[in-house]
Structures are given as structure tokens and as C-alpha cells.
Design a protein around this motif. Sequence first.
Motif, short mmCIF file in Angstrom:
data_model
loop_
_atom_site.label_atom_id
_atom_site.label_comp_id
_atom_site.label_asym_id
_atom_site.label_seq_id
_atom_site.Cartn_x
_atom_site.Cartn_y
_atom_site.Cartn_z
N ILE A 30 0.85 -1.20 0.00
CA ILE A 30 0.00 0.00 0.00
C ILE A 30 0.88 1.24 0.00
N ASN A 31 0.53 2.20 -0.84
CA ASN A 31 1.19 3.50 -0.73
C ASN A 31 0.17 4.62 -0.90
N ILE A 32 0.51 5.75 -0.33
CA ILE A 32 -0.35 6.93 -0.33
C ILE A 32 -0.14 7.71 -1.62
N GLY A 33 -1.25 8.20 -2.20
CA GLY A 33 -1.17 8.98 -3.42
C GLY A 33 -1.21 10.48 -3.16
N GLU A 34 -0.95 11.24 -4.21
CA GLU A 34 -0.85 12.69 -4.09
C GLU A 34 -2.17 13.35 -3.69
N MET A 35 -3.30 12.75 -4.06
CA MET A 35 -4.58 13.36 -3.72
C MET A 35 -4.86 13.27 -2.21
N LEU A 36 -4.39 12.20 -1.57
CA LEU A 36 -4.54 12.10 -0.11
C LEU A 36 -3.55 13.04 0.57
N GLU A 37 -2.41 13.26 -0.04
CA GLU A 37 -1.46 14.26 0.46
C GLU A 37 -2.09 15.65 0.42
N LEU A 38 -2.77 15.97 -0.68
CA LEU A 38 -3.44 17.26 -0.79
C LEU A 38 -4.54 17.40 0.25
N ALA A 39 -5.34 16.36 0.43
CA ALA A 39 -6.48 16.43 1.35
C ALA A 39 -6.03 16.63 2.79
N THR A 40 -4.83 16.16 3.14
CA THR A 40 -4.33 16.28 4.51
C THR A 40 -3.30 17.39 4.64
N ASN A 41 -3.21 18.26 3.65
CA ASN A 41 -2.27 19.39 3.65
C ASN A 41 -0.84 18.92 3.90
N GLY A 42 -0.52 17.74 3.37
CA GLY A 42 0.83 17.23 3.48
C GLY A 42 1.13 16.49 4.76
N TYR A 43 0.13 16.30 5.64
CA TYR A 43 0.38 15.48 6.83
C TYR A 43 0.74 14.07 6.39
N LEU A 44 -0.05 13.52 5.47
CA LEU A 44 0.31 12.26 4.83
C LEU A 44 1.09 12.59 3.55
N ARG A 45 2.11 11.81 3.27
CA ARG A 45 2.97 12.05 2.13
C ARG A 45 2.86 10.94 1.10
N ALA A 46 2.79 11.35 -0.16
CA ALA A 46 2.92 10.39 -1.25
C ALA A 46 4.40 10.10 -1.44
N ASN A 47 4.78 8.84 -1.32
CA ASN A 47 6.19 8.48 -1.36
C ASN A 47 6.70 8.23 -2.77
N VAL A 48 7.96 8.56 -2.97
CA VAL A 48 8.63 8.28 -4.24
C VAL A 48 9.03 6.80 -4.27
#
Length: 362
Positions: free
Chosen positions: A245-263
Motif C-alpha cells: 500500500i502507498n499513499i497517493g498525491e490526492m490524499l497528500e493534498l487532502a491532509t495538507n501534506g500530513y500524509l505524504r505520497a512516497n517516491v
Amino acid sequence: MTAHALAAPAADATALPVIDLSELNDPQRHADFHARLARIARDTGFFYLEGHGIDTGLIRRVEQLTRAVFALPASAKERIAIRNTPHFRGYTGVGGELTRLQPDLREQLDLGEEQPAVAPAPGQPAWWSLQGPNQWPEELPELRGAILQWLDATRGVAERLLHAFLTALGQPPHALDGLIAAPRNHRLKIIHYPGQPDGQSSQGVGAHKDGGLLTLLLTDDVGGLQVHTEQGWIDVPPRRDAFVINIGEMLELATNGYLRANVHRVVSPRPGVDRYSIAYFFSPSLHAQEIPLLALPAELARKARGPESDPLNPLFRHIGTNALKGRLRSHLDVAERFYPEQFAQLQAQAAAQGKALEASAY
């Protein structure tokens, strides 16, 4: 770039944590589960997911059909080529998809939720053309039913996981349900990485972030996936029947960067070895328009650093704009044929960087 040189810096392979989704079946374990999920998501952003409940028989069936797709003759794959439609659904050969203008050495079949194409209208935004039907190989009629069943199964897991993420962040669990309501825009790639000779590029997939909310990746027993951390690149070894599982950029946006989309990236297998994977991209509906900003609790909001935005790959809160941007940059042949205005803009951007952009080369 020489073959397999990318793999050299990978660190301890045991660094990726494991989350068991079945713990949510026990109310007494909820608090510990959500606390651990929040910590892992914040610190790592990548983890294995077990206890997801998808029947292993369905997993084996989809794995079998994935191999069967890529065993089809070239003529059959060409009939469902991704460049046939503006919807970015269909087959792409080795080197036909790009990451940062470099060819990825994999072949793949892009699929998604079956949707009717949006009828063209004056002034209609170009991103509405992303919605549309799949292309299916007529030589493999059983693929359609199995893939649609897989989309339903993985969507259920992804929805449950998203609700858990939101609970862990002090949000109502259904706070983002408007983003994932029908008509849905979730996508799927079934992928084959052929082994590459020594001395050649080993870019199975170049370093990138995923653009949706969450990605659920199922792999075979051949390694190659690597995640970038503060300690450098780490290997993500296969774990049977578990999703990565990895986090995507849209969830990063929704959390103001609290969650990060990883490279992350994929290193090609060695000569004579083939790697297969199935990637499910849990993505916002085009009809939802924009990504909302969640009101995090104060202690979490203080740790939100704002979303990262690469000047060469900017993030947009508007869902359609962001989704189309990523597709166009990856598939220049589709961009040139169906999106000439946007393709011209990409050419201008590449020229400003001193690079040539030729869709016909791929």
C-alpha cells in the motif's frame, strides 16, 4: 544508466511494516489499529496489507490471466493499443510509457471501471475524455469478468482502508465518500517487466509518486520495487497474497501534506527473469471536481508541512486537471493524437528544458 545499477543503494529489506486489516473485525483492537496506521502512514507511507479478505482463488485467477494477456501474439495486443482511444485504456508495449521523459521497460494493460464515454460538447474540458470504456482482447474473453470482479473486490478493500485512515486522523470515516462515489474513476494496470540485459537501462519504472488516493499493489515472487526513505532506497520484497500500500498525491493534498505520497521505482529483473504485478489505483471520481482540505486536529495540523509540488510536475487540487496531466506526460502517443493542444504545451515545456519530445519514437 547501466542495468541494475539502480538496485545498489537499497537498504534493509525488513524496514516495511505490516498492517492486518482483519484487526478491524475486533472492536477492542480498533484504537491500537488506528494509532499504528497513523504512525506508519506518517513515518513510512508504504506498508504491506494482510487480512484484506480477498479470496485467494480470485488472486490466483487474476495472476493467471495477467500472464495470459502478455502471452498473446503481438497482433492481438496491437488491436487493443492504448493509442486507439482518448481514454488511456489499453495495451502499451515495452518503452511506450514514460516517467520523466524516460521510457519504462515494461508492457502493460490499462483498465478501469467500465464507464460510457462523455459525449463531446462545445467548451467541454479536455479531462472529461478520461472517462470511457475499456478495451478487451477478444482472444481472452474470460478476462473481462475476472477483472471487473477484481475491481469490485479491491475497491471494497480500498474503501475500508480509506475509512480507517480518516478515523486515524480524527475525521469522520466517511468524510471523503463524495470523492469516491459513482461514477467511479478507479484504475488498474496489469504489468509485465521483462528481464533486461546487462549494460542496458534497468528502469522498469522510473522514480515517481502515484497520483490517486491509495495504491494497492499485488506482485509475484520477483522483487524489484524500491521505496525512497530518509535512509535512501529500500527494497520491498514480495510478500505472498499481501498488498503493498502507498499513499497517493490526492490524499497528500487532502491532509495538507500530513500524509505524504512516497517516491518509488521498479528495477528491471535480470536477464531471463520476468516480473508480473497488478496495480490498483484508488482515485477520485472526475465528477467530484476538487480535493477538499480536511480540518485536522490541532496536534496533527501542526505537523502538516503542506503538499510537495515539483515545478516539473505540479499538483492541482482540481481532479480532472491533475489526472489528465499525469496521463498526457506518460503516454505521448495518446497526447499527440487526441490532445494536440496539450501535446504542444508539453513540447514547449520540454524545449525549455533543452529536450526533444517526439511521441512517434515510442
